[in-house]
Scaffold this motif. Structure first.
Motif, mmCIF file in Angstrom:
data_model
loop_
_atom_site.group_PDB
_atom_site.id
_atom_site.type_symbol
_atom_site.label_atom_id
_atom_site.label_comp_id
_atom_site.label_asym_id
_atom_site.label_seq_id
_atom_site.Cartn_x
_atom_site.Cartn_y
_atom_site.Cartn_z
ATOM 1 N N LEU A 27 2.027 4.323 -0.257
ATOM 2 C CA LEU A 27 2.328 3.918 1.125
ATOM 3 C C LEU A 27 3.814 4.092 1.424
ATOM 4 C CD1 LEU A 27 0.171 0.657 1.268
ATOM 5 C CD2 LEU A 27 -0.264 2.769 2.546
ATOM 6 N N LEU A 28 4.657 3.661 0.501
ATOM 7 C CA LEU A 28 6.103 3.809 0.686
ATOM 8 C C LEU A 28 6.501 5.286 0.764
ATOM 9 C CD1 LEU A 28 7.294 1.013 -1.737
ATOM 10 C CD2 LEU A 28 7.730 1.091 0.727
ATOM 11 N N ARG A 29 5.896 6.103 -0.085
ATOM 12 C CA ARG A 29 6.197 7.544 -0.061
ATOM 13 C C ARG A 29 5.834 8.147 1.289
ATOM 14 N NH1 ARG A 29 4.069 12.135 -0.176
ATOM 15 N NH2 ARG A 29 1.931 11.413 -0.405
ATOM 16 N N ARG A 30 4.662 7.797 1.792
ATOM 17 C CA ARG A 30 4.227 8.328 3.086
ATOM 18 C C ARG A 30 5.092 7.817 4.233
ATOM 19 N NH1 ARG A 30 -2.395 8.268 3.089
ATOM 20 N NH2 ARG A 30 -2.665 9.495 1.198
ATOM 21 N N GLU A 44 2.468 2.995 11.945
ATOM 22 C CA GLU A 44 2.133 1.581 12.168
ATOM 23 C C GLU A 44 1.016 1.127 11.225
ATOM 24 O OE1 GLU A 44 3.887 -0.651 13.971
ATOM 25 O OE2 GLU A 44 5.224 1.077 14.129
ATOM 26 N N ILE A 45 0.033 1.977 11.029
ATOM 27 C CA ILE A 45 -1.064 1.652 10.098
ATOM 28 C C ILE A 45 -0.516 1.524 8.680
ATOM 29 C CG2 ILE A 45 -3.175 2.568 9.028
ATOM 30 C CD1 ILE A 45 -3.803 3.796 11.833
ATOM 31 N N LEU A 46 0.362 2.442 8.296
ATOM 32 C CA LEU A 46 0.958 2.388 6.956
ATOM 33 C C LEU A 46 1.804 1.135 6.776
ATOM 34 C CD1 LEU A 46 1.982 6.138 6.480
ATOM 35 C CD2 LEU A 46 0.140 4.909 5.300
ATOM 36 N N LYS A 47 2.533 0.734 7.803
ATOM 37 C CA LYS A 47 3.329 -0.498 7.713
ATOM 38 C C LYS A 47 2.427 -1.712 7.512
ATOM 39 C CE LYS A 47 7.334 0.691 10.580
ATOM 40 N NZ LYS A 47 8.021 0.375 11.845
ATOM 41 N N ASP A 48 1.328 -1.760 8.256
ATOM 42 C CA ASP A 48 0.385 -2.870 8.080
ATOM 43 C C ASP A 48 -0.199 -2.871 6.667
ATOM 44 O OD1 ASP A 48 0.799 -3.674 10.701
ATOM 45 O OD2 ASP A 48 -1.046 -2.745 11.464
ATOM 46 N N ALA A 49 -0.558 -1.694 6.179
ATOM 47 C CA ALA A 49 -1.108 -1.598 4.826
ATOM 48 C C ALA A 49 -0.060 -2.000 3.787
ATOM 49 C CB ALA A 49 -1.610 -0.178 4.565
ATOM 50 N N LEU A 50 1.197 -1.647 4.028
ATOM 51 C CA LEU A 50 2.270 -2.025 3.102
ATOM 52 C C LEU A 50 2.409 -3.544 3.035
ATOM 53 C CD1 LEU A 50 4.579 -1.179 1.236
ATOM 54 C CD2 LEU A 50 6.048 -1.073 3.262
ATOM 55 N N ILE A 51 2.344 -4.202 4.170
ATOM 56 C CA ILE A 51 2.422 -5.670 4.192
ATOM 57 C C ILE A 51 1.257 -6.280 3.419
ATOM 58 C CG2 ILE A 51 2.247 -7.702 5.704
ATOM 59 C CD1 ILE A 51 3.893 -6.014 7.764
ATOM 60 N N VAL A 52 0.076 -5.722 3.581
ATOM 61 C CA VAL A 52 -1.089 -6.212 2.836
ATOM 62 C C VAL A 52 -0.881 -6.002 1.336
ATOM 63 C CG1 VAL A 52 -3.554 -5.839 2.411
ATOM 64 C CG2 VAL A 52 -2.696 -5.953 4.760
ATOM 65 N N SER A 53 -0.317 -4.859 0.963
ATOM 66 C CA SER A 53 -0.082 -4.604 -0.469
ATOM 67 C C SER A 53 0.958 -5.563 -1.037
ATOM 68 C CB SER A 53 0.344 -3.147 -0.707
ATOM 69 O OG SER A 53 1.682 -2.905 -0.292
ATOM 70 N N ILE A 54 1.991 -5.854 -0.274
ATOM 71 C CA ILE A 54 3.008 -6.810 -0.726
ATOM 72 C C ILE A 54 2.375 -8.183 -0.940
ATOM 73 C CG2 ILE A 54 5.086 -8.077 -0.008
ATOM 74 C CD1 ILE A 54 5.937 -5.428 1.434
#
Length: 138
Positions: free
Chosen positions: A95-98, A117-127
Motif C-alpha cells: 500500500l505504501l509503495r503504491r 483515497e482507497i489506498l489511504k483508507d486501506a493503509l489506516i486499516v493496516s496500521i
C-alpha cells in the motif's frame, strides 16, 4: 540496580517484552519494498542497534531470553499473532509503495485520485490491524 529498584526492573522487563516482538525479516521486507539504495544503510544501523539493545537487556537481567520471565507467554502469543500480522505487514508495504507511486505523479487522473483515497483508507486499516495484533495480549 535491576534487583533492588522495582521501577528500573519493570522498565527493563517492558523493553525486553517489546524487543521480543521485533522481527528482522519484517524490517528488511519494508526496506526492500520502500527504501532507495541510498537509505538502505539506515535500516541496517537500526537492526544493529536492536542487537546491541537486546544484548544489554540480557546483560542487565542476567537472562538468556530477552522476554525474561514472560518468554513462554510471549512465544505462545507470537505463534498466534504472526500468521495474522505478518501478511498485514506485507500488504501495508505494498500500500505504501503504491501510494508513493501515485504521489510521484505530477498530474494524477480522477481515477488515480480515487485510488489514492482507497489506498489511504486501506493503509489506516493496516496500521490498526498491526497495532491490534501487536498488543501484549497477542
Amino acid at each position: 540496580m535491576y534487583d533492588n529498584w522495582p521501577w528500573f526492573r519493570e522498565t527493563i522487563d517492558l523493553v525486553g517484552m517489546i524487543l521480543s516482538k521485533t522481527d528482522f525479516s519484517i524490517s528488511r521486507m519494508y526496506d526492500e519494498a520502500l527504501v532507495d539504495k541510498a537509505g538502505m544503510g539506515l535500516g541496517e544501523q537500526v537492526r544493529e542497534k536492536l542487537v546491541g539493545t537486546r544484548q544489554a537487556v540480557l546483560n542487565i537481567t542476567r537472562s538468556t531470553d530477552v522476554g525474561g520471565s514472560h518468554q513462554a507467554l510471549m512465544r505462545a502469543s507470537s505463534t498466534v499473532r504472526h500468521p495474522y500480522v505478518d501478511p498485514i505487514n506485507v500488504v501495508q508495504a505494498e500500500l505504501l509503495r503504491r501510494l508513493r507511486a501515485l504521489d510521484a505523479r505530477s498530474d494524477p487522473s480522477k481515477e488515480e485520485l480515487e485510488e489514492k483515497e482507497i489506498l489511504k483508507d486501506a493503509l489506516i486499516v493496516s496500521i490498526t490491524g498491526i497495532a491490534q495484533g501487536m498488543r501484549n495480549s497477542g
